[in-house]
Design a protein around this motif. Structure first.
Motif, mmCIF file in Angstrom:
data_model
loop_
_atom_site.group_PDB
_atom_site.id
_atom_site.type_symbol
_atom_site.label_atom_id
_atom_site.label_comp_id
_atom_site.label_asym_id
_atom_site.label_seq_id
_atom_site.Cartn_x
_atom_site.Cartn_y
_atom_site.Cartn_z
ATOM 1 N N SER A 1 3.074 11.848 -4.073
ATOM 2 C CA SER A 1 3.534 11.123 -5.424
ATOM 3 C C SER A 1 4.734 11.444 -5.740
ATOM 4 C CB SER A 1 2.260 11.604 -6.519
ATOM 5 O OG SER A 1 2.640 13.087 -6.601
ATOM 6 N N ASP B 1 0.814 -1.248 0.015
ATOM 7 C CA ASP B 1 0.124 -0.009 -0.181
ATOM 8 C C ASP B 1 0.945 1.200 -0.172
ATOM 9 O OD1 ASP B 1 -1.795 1.797 0.150
ATOM 10 O OD2 ASP B 1 -2.774 1.311 2.271
ATOM 11 N N SER C 1 -0.605 4.112 -1.127
ATOM 12 C CA SER C 1 -1.536 5.078 -1.687
ATOM 13 C C SER C 1 -1.219 6.381 -0.722
ATOM 14 C CB SER C 1 -3.033 4.401 -1.340
ATOM 15 O OG SER C 1 -3.171 4.184 0.058
ATOM 16 N N GLY C 2 -0.606 6.223 0.471
ATOM 17 C CA GLY C 2 -0.618 7.286 1.434
ATOM 18 C C GLY C 2 0.832 8.027 1.007
ATOM 19 N N LYS D 1 -7.470 0.185 -2.462
ATOM 20 C CA LYS D 1 -6.807 -0.045 -0.921
ATOM 21 C C LYS D 1 -7.755 -0.413 -0.027
ATOM 22 C CE LYS D 1 -7.622 4.875 0.377
ATOM 23 N NZ LYS D 1 -7.014 6.219 0.661
ATOM 24 N N ASP D 2 -9.129 -0.306 -0.251
ATOM 25 C CA ASP D 2 -9.895 -0.739 0.867
ATOM 26 C C ASP D 2 -10.154 -2.193 0.885
ATOM 27 O OD1 ASP D 2 -10.251 2.022 1.977
ATOM 28 O OD2 ASP D 2 -11.930 2.325 0.485
ATOM 29 N N ASP E 1 -3.475 1.368 -4.936
ATOM 30 C CA ASP E 1 -3.895 2.874 -5.213
ATOM 31 C C ASP E 1 -5.430 3.231 -4.562
ATOM 32 O OD1 ASP E 1 -5.741 2.181 -6.913
ATOM 33 O OD2 ASP E 1 -4.676 2.521 -8.848
ATOM 34 N N ASP E 2 -5.739 4.455 -4.701
ATOM 35 C CA ASP E 2 -6.876 4.777 -4.309
ATOM 36 C C ASP E 2 -8.250 4.066 -4.432
ATOM 37 O OD1 ASP E 2 -6.009 6.768 -2.667
ATOM 38 O OD2 ASP E 2 -6.061 8.312 -4.036
ATOM 39 N N THR E 3 -8.087 3.276 -5.716
ATOM 40 C CA THR E 3 -9.264 2.396 -6.032
ATOM 41 C C THR E 3 -9.530 1.247 -5.599
ATOM 42 O OG1 THR E 3 -8.104 1.598 -8.236
ATOM 43 C CG2 THR E 3 -9.310 3.590 -8.547
#
Length: 151
Positions: A88, A82, A84-85, A114-115, A110-112
């Motif tokens: 960039s 991960d 994502s945090g 990560k959950d 990525d943000d799409t």
């Protein structure tokens, strides 16, 4: 009618975005690696090694670098990180160039997506899969524990 439709869409999105749990079916998740190559987590994958922080990524990286380059392939496993945090610029100019030197793929959240994975600071989350169904979730933090799972 519109309310029903919106409710159905929101319910569907929440189901997709929920973390993997024991007995949950893993949808075919598409994730790009450090080379921008798309991989699919599908029924062929038996183990997902998930690192959500730098410390656990370092443990996984060091362990995998000490083994044969095809260790993940031989174990039907994938390494998911991960990032994502991460800012960039840091990921683009620092992290990714380092990862491109690894002889194995690192699938990058990525943000799409990560959950889909549970996060716990200092723990590598190991998802064991059987035909795209989660059969076990282990939380480990040492190379010795990793050795017992990926040989």
């Amino acid at each position: 009618m519109i309310k029903k439709f919106l409710f159905t869409v929101l319910l569907g999105l929440s189901a997709i975005a929920s973390s993997l749990t024991i007995d949950s079916e893993v949808p075919a998740i598409k994730i790009k690696d450090q080379f921008e190559k798309e991989h699919t987590i599908d029924a062929n994958v038996k183990t997902i090694l998930f690192a959500s922080d730098k410390g656990t990524s370092d443990i996984l990286k060091d362990y995998l670098l000490s083994k044969d380059a095809d260790i993940l392939t031989k174990n039907n496993a994938v390494y998911v990180a991960d990032i994502s945090g991460m800012p960039s610029l840091i990921s683009k100019f620092v992290a990714l160039p380092k990862m491109k030197k690894y002889p194995f793929s690192v699938l990058l959240l990525d943000d799409t997506n990560k959950d889909n994975f549970s996060k716990e600071e200092g723990k590598i989350i190991v998802y064991t899969l059987d035909n795209s169904k989660v059969t076990n979730i282990a939380k480990i933090s040492t190379k010795e524990e990793l050795e017992a799972i990926i040989k």
